[in-house]
Design a protein around this motif. Structure first.
Motif, PDB file in Angstrom:
ATOM      1  N   ASP A   1      28.090   0.868  -9.382  1.00  0.00           N
ATOM      2  CA  ASP A   1      27.823  -0.514  -9.801  1.00  0.00           C
ATOM      3  C   ASP A   1      26.575  -0.592 -10.675  1.00  0.00           C
ATOM      4  O   ASP A   1      26.530  -1.341 -11.657  1.00  0.00           O
ATOM      5  N   SER A   2      25.537   0.177 -10.317  1.00  0.00           N
ATOM      6  CA  SER A   2      24.297   0.189 -11.089  1.00  0.00           C
ATOM      7  C   SER A   2      24.527   0.759 -12.489  1.00  0.00           C
ATOM      8  O   SER A   2      23.977   0.263 -13.474  1.00  0.00           O
TER       9      SER A   2
ATOM     10  N   ASN B   1      27.380   0.698 -14.162  1.00  0.00           N
ATOM     11  CA  ASN B   1      28.140  -0.306 -14.920  1.00  0.00           C
ATOM     12  C   ASN B   1      27.228  -1.427 -15.394  1.00  0.00           C
ATOM     13  O   ASN B   1      27.326  -1.878 -16.546  1.00  0.00           O
ATOM     14  N   ALA B   2      26.330  -1.884 -14.506  1.00  0.00           N
ATOM     15  CA  ALA B   2      25.402  -2.960 -14.879  1.00  0.00           C
ATOM     16  C   ALA B   2      24.457  -2.505 -15.977  1.00  0.00           C
ATOM     17  O   ALA B   2      24.189  -3.251 -16.936  1.00  0.00           O
TER      18      ALA B   2
ATOM     19  N   THR C   1      26.367  -2.225 -19.322  1.00  0.00           N
ATOM     20  CA  THR C   1      26.652  -3.572 -19.834  1.00  0.00           C
ATOM     21  C   THR C   1      25.401  -4.210 -20.423  1.00  0.00           C
ATOM     22  O   THR C   1      25.422  -4.754 -21.540  1.00  0.00           O
ATOM     23  N   ALA C   2      24.295  -4.144 -19.680  1.00  0.00           N
ATOM     24  CA  ALA C   2      23.040  -4.734 -20.164  1.00  0.00           C
ATOM     25  C   ALA C   2      22.567  -4.052 -21.438  1.00  0.00           C
ATOM     26  O   ALA C   2      22.115  -4.720 -22.382  1.00  0.00           O
TER      27      ALA C   2
ATOM     28  N   GLY D   1      23.429 -11.025  -4.585  1.00  0.00           N
ATOM     29  CA  GLY D   1      24.471 -10.817  -5.595  1.00  0.00           C
ATOM     30  C   GLY D   1      25.734 -11.580  -5.250  1.00  0.00           C
ATOM     31  O   GLY D   1      25.795 -12.801  -5.370  1.00  0.00           O
TER      32      GLY D   1
ATOM     33  N   PHE E   1      22.490  -9.197 -16.834  1.00  0.00           N
ATOM     34  CA  PHE E   1      23.579  -8.250 -16.571  1.00  0.00           C
ATOM     35  C   PHE E   1      23.120  -6.942 -15.923  1.00  0.00           C
ATOM     36  O   PHE E   1      23.939  -6.078 -15.655  1.00  0.00           O
ATOM     37  N   GLY E   2      21.814  -6.767 -15.678  1.00  0.00           N
ATOM     38  CA  GLY E   2      21.313  -5.497 -15.155  1.00  0.00           C
ATOM     39  C   GLY E   2      21.405  -5.345 -13.659  1.00  0.00           C
ATOM     40  O   GLY E   2      21.096  -4.284 -13.126  1.00  0.00           O
ATOM     41  N   GLY E   3      21.820  -6.404 -12.948  1.00  0.00           N
ATOM     42  CA  GLY E   3      21.970  -6.295 -11.500  1.00  0.00           C
ATOM     43  C   GLY E   3      20.756  -6.807 -10.746  1.00  0.00           C
ATOM     44  O   GLY E   3      19.658  -6.954 -11.297  1.00  0.00           O
TER      45      GLY E   3
ATOM     46  N   SER F   1      16.144  -7.162 -10.982  1.00  0.00           N
ATOM     47  CA  SER F   1      15.987  -8.521 -11.518  1.00  0.00           C
ATOM     48  C   SER F   1      14.530  -8.978 -11.486  1.00  0.00           C
ATOM     49  O   SER F   1      14.044  -9.606 -12.429  1.00  0.00           O
TER      50      SER F   1
END
Length: 850
Positions: free
Chosen positions: A368-369, A371-372, A375-376, A619, A792-794, A798
């Motif tokens: 998940d990290s 992917n985030a 994306t970011a 989340g 988008f970084g999770g 944040s």
């Protein structure tokens, strides 16, 4: 003039080509790489545990165990030496690091001292430098002899034990069959174990926690064990308990028949009679002989197999065991038998290892990290590319090509040096993308200024690159200093962020003065333009003549009030410290089915008597973040708390992330973080003082302190958790803010040389207006990249990203309204205000002639 030689062209593109080849394997999976030819690079960036899952465990060797072992050994040696010498004694005992014995006959004191000479003799420490250390000292009070274990001797034993423990830990971890574990020594009493991709961190911890001292003892049948428990057992025996539940007591002779040191092999297998898991073992020749002799002499008697002072089993010797091998049974599970075999094969630890820090990430959260982060990064890159195209057109295309090469080179360097890419490291790449265009903007704006002054385009391009060079180096070196301090004083993911940021700074400067210059040279030779491209739209800032210094008193007052409020909040409310600084545990769980029931989690955990427990959504609706306060029982209590929570929740929740920081580590992290901020400020102060005048250095530090204090105020008033990544954010803000300040200062320094009689406030306004386009554009691209990272970084980063966003805003503000007015307050160039007669007769204009 604007000319790039062939060898430079070849070198530039060869560097890009090699970087692309080195970075390319990172876009393929390991399976895809296996099908590619052997000449193709196969090395990939090493993903951190937060991206691929796994465990980071810091172990601390217990010094008390070393002291206890040395005390017992020395007492035993004294007893043996006096007995061999035939000298009578009384009161032989040891407490702490001191042992005392009284010689019965005063005439025997000197012979006793001679018999004990070996105990106080210096011990050779070996190594390349040689040398020796005295482990025991002797003082005499009549017939009383006192022996003291020296601190130097304990340090030597602890160091040797740590080295031995490191090898034992390595063998145990290797037996698990994990890929590329990292086991390294840290300091004088720590071992770091990092095991990527580990699915069961609890099993790893149980393997590392056990000392695994195996020994075989006869069971003392001279008296019932209950009588020994209630009364006083024989001096040569002790009561030990079994690993069963409930535990069974045994009266066991202290003297070991054979110890685990004589084992040469241990394997898990099955008992052929009942098919239960057992552990078979085999002794060396010495152990075989001693074991055979002991079993021959004690047929019909039970003997105890003892592991770490617990009885695994106590079988009766039916017949002599003369083959040098046997088996251990004890109601093992298959995994339990395997683990015991691993422990016995790897050998015993010389002292207990305590887990003082644990950071475990499940593979699902790691993906998940990734992917985030991807994306970011992608969205941040799109923002920056469109922004540069919109403001610079053709020049923007060149900046974007250089930016792409920059990112490729960062990944290539990280791959080559074997650096570990963490989630904060990805944040460092995104931040670099935002800041990377800064060098291009400085060059482009310099070119525009030279064109405005009447130079031809080719002269302007050449002069623009040359004049921008010093500014770019000054600005980036301040950020590099902060990154280096972060690397040397940081740890784990924070160090990964520092490496990425430092590499990004170097590659940014390289691409700005090689690739961008080459692209511009080729464009000029191809198009032969007479004027700047029409796509350059930053002329909107040229008409600005903002009187920034006219309101400096008001901005000073506002900044002062906000700074004071932040300080008051910091001292009264305080920071919401994370586990990095106050100890405790953080657990991220995800419901196996449906949404998480936070109220149920609170109710279930509140019954475990672990103190304050917080549970909040994190989340998505199925994820929960649990915080547990630091436990009073020390390092082991922290681990016990995690075990209790696992037992309570594991049936309905998946454990995605576990972070445990013990009190010893949290204190060290607090100290190193404070030193890190202080050292970075000191180095930057020295650098700016060296490059500019002292007023500039003081102004830069005041502006930087303003940014740091306001950022701390953000953490205080929003209640954001302050952890290690927050320190990384503050140090990066220091670098970014100084980057902006140095650009403005550099223009002021230039104007001070050109306009020697211009009033300082007018000169400062002129300098800020001249660099306004760069300030706005760089701030905007960095801000956009960080917005992408924040959105988008999770959740994990944040708070880090929010602090960075705030830092960009206050850093830009302080460069204009704090750093600049300070120069007036400290009367930079006081001769400005002492005009001669000629100056009085000449009107002063605030406009700058080209």
């Amino acid at each position: 003039m604007l000319y790039v030689s062939r060898w430079k062209t070849t070198l530039i593109w060869l560097t890009v080509l090699v970087s692309t080849l080195v970075a390319l394997p990172n876009v393929f999976s390991e399976k895809q790489l296996s099908f590619l030819p052997s000449w193709f690079p196969h090395k990939q960036v090493t993903l951190g545990l937060d991206l691929q899952g796994g465990s980071h465990i810091m172990l601390k060797i217990e010094r008390a165990d070393i002291v206890k072992e040395r005390l017992e050994t020395t007492v035993s040696d004294i007893r043996a030496a006096l007995r061999d010498a035939g000298i009578r004694y009384t009161g032989l005992s040891g407490v702490g690091q001191q042992i005392q014995v009284r010689i019965t006959d005063a005439d025997k004191v000197e012979p006793a001292k001679k018999a004990l000479e070996n105990i106080t003799a210096p011990v050779s420490v070996g190594g390349l430098t040689g040398g020796s250390v005295q482990e025991v000292t002797l003082t005499e009070e009549g017939t009383l002899l006192r022996f003291n274990l020296t601190d130097a001797g304990i340090d030597y034993r602890a160091s040797s034990a740590l080295t031995q423990s490191q090898e034992v830990v390595r063998r145990r971890v290797d037996e698990l069959g994990t890929t590329e574990p990292l086991i390294q020594r840290q300091g004088n009493d720590r071992i770091i174990v990092q095991v990527p991709g580990l699915q069961d961190p609890q099993r790893l911890k149980s393997l590392l926690n056990q000392t695994a001292k195996l020994s075989f003892h006869m069971v003392d049948t001279s008296m019932p064990v209950e009588e020994a428990i209630n009364g006083r057992p024989p001096a040569t025996s002790e009561v030990l308990y079994s690993v069963d539940d409930p535990a069974v007591p045994y009266l066991v002779e202290k003297r070991a028949l054979v110890s685990g040191e004589n084992l040469v092999d241990a394997q898990a297998s099955f008992n052929q009679q009942n098919n239960e898991p057992v552990v078979t073992f085999r002794f060396d020749s010495k152990g075989s002989q001693r074991f055979a002799q002991a079993t021959q002499q004690n047929v019909g008697r039970p003997f105890a197999i003892v592991l770490d002072d617990q009885v695994i089993s106590a079988p009766v010797i039916r017949e002599p065991i003369i083959g040098g091998s046997g088996q251990i049974s004890g109601n093992f599970s298959v995994e339990g038998a395997n683990d015991l075999a691993v422990l016995l094969r790897a050998g015993a630890l010389p002292a207990t290892l305590t887990v003082v820090e644990e950071r475990t990430v499940g593979p699902g959260l790691g993906q998940d990290s990734i992917n985030a982060g991807v994306t970011a990064s992608g969205i941040g890159a799109i923002f920056v590319v469109l922004f540069m195209l919109g403001f610079y057109g053709t020049f923007g295309v060149m900046a974007n090509i250089a930016l792409a090469a920059n990112v490729i080179m960062i990944i290539a360097v990280l791959t080559l040096i074997g650096s570990t890419l963490t989630l904060p490291g990805i944040a460092g790449i995104v931040l670099t993308m935002g800041m990377a265009v800064d060098s291009n903007v400085l060059v482009y704006e310099r070119i525009r200024e030279e064109v405005k002054s009447g130079r031809s385009l080719i002269q302007s391009i050449d002069t623009g690159f040359n004049k921008a060079f010093a500014t770019i180096v000054d600005a980036n070196l301040t950020t590099l200093i902060a990154a280096l301090v972060l690397f040397f004083l940081g740890s784990g993911p924070v160090r990964g962020f520092a490496v990425t940021l430092a590499v990004g700074i170097v590659t940014t400067v390289f691409t700005a003065f090689t690739m961008t210059r080459w692209l511009m040279a080729m464009w000029y030779r191809w198009r032969r333009p007479k004027h700047l491209p029409k796509g350059v739209r930053t002329g909107i800032f040229d008409a600005q003549n903002i009187r920034f210094m006219a309101i400096r008193r008001y901005t000073f007052a506002i900044a002062g009030a906000l700074t004071l409020a932040s300080l008051v909040g910091f001292m009264t409310v305080g920071l919401s410290l994370g586990i990095d600084f106050k100890g405790g545990s953080i657990i991220e769980v995800k419901a196996r089915n449906g949404a998480a029931d936070i109220a149920d989690i609170r109710d279930r955990l509140s019954q475990l008597n672990l103190g304050e427990i917080q549970a909040q959504g994190f989340g998505d609706p199925s994820s929960v973040l649990i915080r547990i306060q630091a436990q009073e029982g020390g390092e082991n209590a922290e681990q016990s708390a995690i075990t209790l929570v696992r037992d309570e929740l594991e049936d309905t929740y998946e454990f995605r992330r576990v972070e445990v920081v013990g009190p010893a580590v949290s204190g060290e992290l607090t100290k190193s973080a404070t030193i890190g901020v202080g050292v970075s400020l000191l180095f930057i102060l020295i650098y700016i003082w060296f490059r500019f005048e002292w007023q500039f250095a003081v102004g830069a530090i005041i502006a930087t302190l303003h940014d740091v204090i306001l950022t701390l105020g953000l953490f205080v008033f929003l209640g954001i958790e302050f952890n290690l990544t927050s320190i990384a954010a503050i140090l990066t803000i220091i670098g970014y803010s100084l980057n902006d300040t140095v650009v403005v200062y550099d223009r002021m320094r230039e104007n001070l040389r050109r306009y020697k009689k211009m009033p300082l406030n007018v000169l400062i306004d002129t300098s800020i207006n001249q660099t306004l386009s760069r300030t706005v554009l760089t701030g905007s691209t960095t801000f956009l990249a960080l917005v992408a990272l924040y959105l988008f970084g999770g959740e994990v980063i944040s708070s880090f990203t929010l602090a960075m966003l705030f830092g960009v805003l206050v850093g830009t503000f302080s460069s204009v309204y704090i750093a600049a007015p300070v120069l007036i307050a400290f009367r930079l160039r006081p001769e400005t205000f002492q005009k001669d007669d000629v100056d009085k007769s000449r009107p002063v204009s605030g406009k700058v002639e080209a």
